[in-house]
Every structure is written in structure tokens, then in C-alpha cells.
Enzyme design. Structure first.
Site, PDB file in Angstrom:
ATOM      1  N   ASP A   1     -19.697  12.235 -15.133  1.00 53.25           N
ATOM      2  CA  ASP A   1     -21.129  12.015 -14.875  1.00 53.25           C
ATOM      3  C   ASP A   1     -21.358  11.127 -13.640  1.00 53.25           C
ATOM      4  OD1 ASP A   1     -20.101   9.652 -15.874  1.00 53.25           O
ATOM      5  OD2 ASP A   1     -21.514   9.469 -17.538  1.00 53.25           O
TER       6      ASP A   1
ATOM      7  N   CYS B   1       0.841  -1.214   0.000  1.00 50.31           N
ATOM      8  CA  CYS B   1       0.000   0.000   0.000  1.00 50.31           C
ATOM      9  C   CYS B   1       0.867   1.252   0.000  1.00 50.31           C
ATOM     10  CB  CYS B   1      -0.903   0.033   1.230  1.00 50.31           C
ATOM     11  SG  CYS B   1      -2.064  -1.318   1.317  1.00 50.31           S
TER      12      CYS B   1
HETATM   13  C1  BEZ Z   1       0.559  -4.636   1.834  1.00 45.50           C
HETATM   14  O1  BEZ Z   1       0.153  -3.529   1.501  1.00 45.50           O
HETATM   15  O2  BEZ Z   1       1.731  -4.935   1.767  1.00 45.50           O
HETATM   16  C2  BEZ Z   1      -0.418  -5.692   2.286  1.00 45.50           C
HETATM   17  C3  BEZ Z   1      -1.576  -5.306   2.966  1.00 45.50           C
HETATM   18  C4  BEZ Z   1      -2.454  -6.285   3.377  1.00 45.50           C
HETATM   19  C5  BEZ Z   1      -2.176  -7.612   3.128  1.00 45.50           C
HETATM   20  C6  BEZ Z   1      -1.033  -7.964   2.427  1.00 45.50           C
HETATM   21  C7  BEZ Z   1      -0.149  -6.995   2.003  1.00 45.50           C
END
Ligand code: BEZ
Length: 220
Positions: free
Chosen positions: A135, A44
Site C-alpha cells: 500500500d 556499503c
Molecule cells: C563504508 O561504507 O565503509 C563507509 C561509508 C561512509 C563512511 C564510513 C564508512
């Protein structure tokens, strides 16, 4: 679950930029709404950093970024310091990260992955990429599992394709890249195709059917 062509659900929530009302935020704009399973996780963090580095590419296309992660806003604000310190190439994160600690927004949008659970046994949000038109209708939806980080070149490529298709009756072939020829949509008669795209060419098939009609990218 939100399907292609649906008006996306509305919500009001806390974010790193204060309280946001989603429909007001995205009104009249192309938007990428992208979800994340959890704060302070490696994949993330890489994705939010990459999105910040590519902010000029999204801005050039007039695309507003709105991220979501399934934690509260205090956690997001702490995480933001890490992201801006080490993941975004020195860029500020200009887009809001929406807080969704109870996963109510992720549930509404069909972002949850029933096969991926956190320590408490709750379904993680997938890595959804939703491209929403001015939209407020869903134009494209890609869901990646938590183990796979998104391909940002592909996201920019599909935005280019969606924005081209929104301007004229064309579609882009497999693996199309900006600058390459596009295909005239099947709904366009040959007569209209000649008028709209005088230089188009037809691919010859054994069937004799003229269903692949290629043309240069129409100018705005
Ligand atoms: C990650 O962002 O590395 C991750 C988040 C949740 C589960 C597995 C990986």
C-alpha cells in the site's frame, strides 16, 4: 522525515537500471528501500554484495529491493562492476541502485545523519532500511550509522514478522524466529481469539490478567 504508517514520498531519478519512478516501481509490492552513504566504500560494498547473495530470500518473500547511494549514476555503473566482480558471490545485482548525488531523495526520506560528514562537510546518508508495504506505507524503519553494516538475518526476520502481522491479528515476541509461536494482538477479544486460534494458550500472571496469548503461526 517519513513516519511509520505514512505513504512514502515519490521521486523520479536515474538508476543503474535507467530512469525510475519510485511509486510506479513499488506499486503493489513489498519493498526494501535501503540507502548508502557513498559508492566505492567498504561497508556499503559488503552490504550491496550481501543483498545480492540473499536475492532468492527476498524474492521468496515477494520483496523488491531498491538501493540508493549518494553519487551519480556513472559512478554507480562503475561501482557495479566491482560489486558483481568481487562482492556478490558471482550473482548479478538484480535490483536498481538509485542515484542521489544532491541528496534530495535522502533528505525527503529523512535518511541523513547530521553527525557524519563527508570531506566537503555534507551530511552522509545513514544506512536506512525502510520496509514499505504493497500500500506504499512505511511499515518499518531502521537507521544505522555509516560505521555499522546492517544485519541481514534481522532484516529477513522483521520482514517475516511484518508479513505475518499483515495476514492476521498476531504479533511476534522479542527475538522471535520463523516457526516459533506468535502472540495474539491485544486488540482481539478472548471470544474472537477462541474462534480464530482455537489452540491458543494463555500465560498465567500474578495479576490474573490474560494478556499474553500464544498460538502457532496461522497457516495462509
Ligand atoms: C563504508 O561504507 O565503509 C563507509 C561509508 C561512509 C563512511 C564510513 C564508512
Amino acid at each position: 522525515m517519513v513516519h511509520l504508517g505514512d505513504i512514502v514520498p515519490d521521486f523520479t531519478a536515474q538508476s543503474t537500471q535507467g530512469e525510475v519512478n519510485f511509486h510506479k516501481l513499488i506499486d503493489g509490492k513489498w519493498t526494501m528501500f535501503f540507502s548508502h552513504p557513498s559508492d566505492f566504500t567498504p561497508v556499503c560494498s559488503s552490504e550491496l554484495g550481501t543483498a545480492a547473495k540473499l536475492q532468492p530470500e527476498f524474492s521468496q518473500r515477494g520483496v523488491k529491493l531498491v538501493a540508493l547511494s549518494c553519487n551519480d549514476v556513472d559512478s554507480h555503473l562503475q561501482w557495479l562492476k566491482d560489486l558483481e566482480g568481487s562482492m556478490s558471490g558471482g550473482r548479478k545485482i538484480e535490483y536498481p541502485i538509485v542515484a542521489d548525488p544532491d541528496r534530495s531523495i535522502a533528505t525527503k526520506f529523512g535518511m541523513l545523519d547530521a553527525d557524519e560528514k563527508d570531506k566537503e562537510g555534507r551530511a552522509f546518508a545513514a544506512r536506512a532500511v525502510f520496509i514499505i508495504g504493497p500500500d506504499k506505507r512505511m511499515k518499518l524503519s531502521i537507521l544505522y550509522p555509516s560505521s555499522t553494516g546492517r544485519s541481514f538475518p534481522e532484516i529477513l526476520r522483521v520482514i517475516d514478522s511484518l508479513q505475518l502481522a499483515a495476514k492476521g491479528p498476531v504479533a511476534t515476541p522479542a527475538d522471535w524466529q520463523p516457526g516459533e509461536e506468535v502472540m495474539i494482538a491485544p486488540s482481539v477479544s478472548d471470544e474472537d481469539a477462541k474462534r480464530m486460534f482455537p489452540d491458543y494458550r494463555v500465560i498465567q500472571f500474578a495479576s490474573g490478567k490474560a494478556y499474553v496469548r500464544k498460538t502457532k503461526v496461522p497457516q495462509a
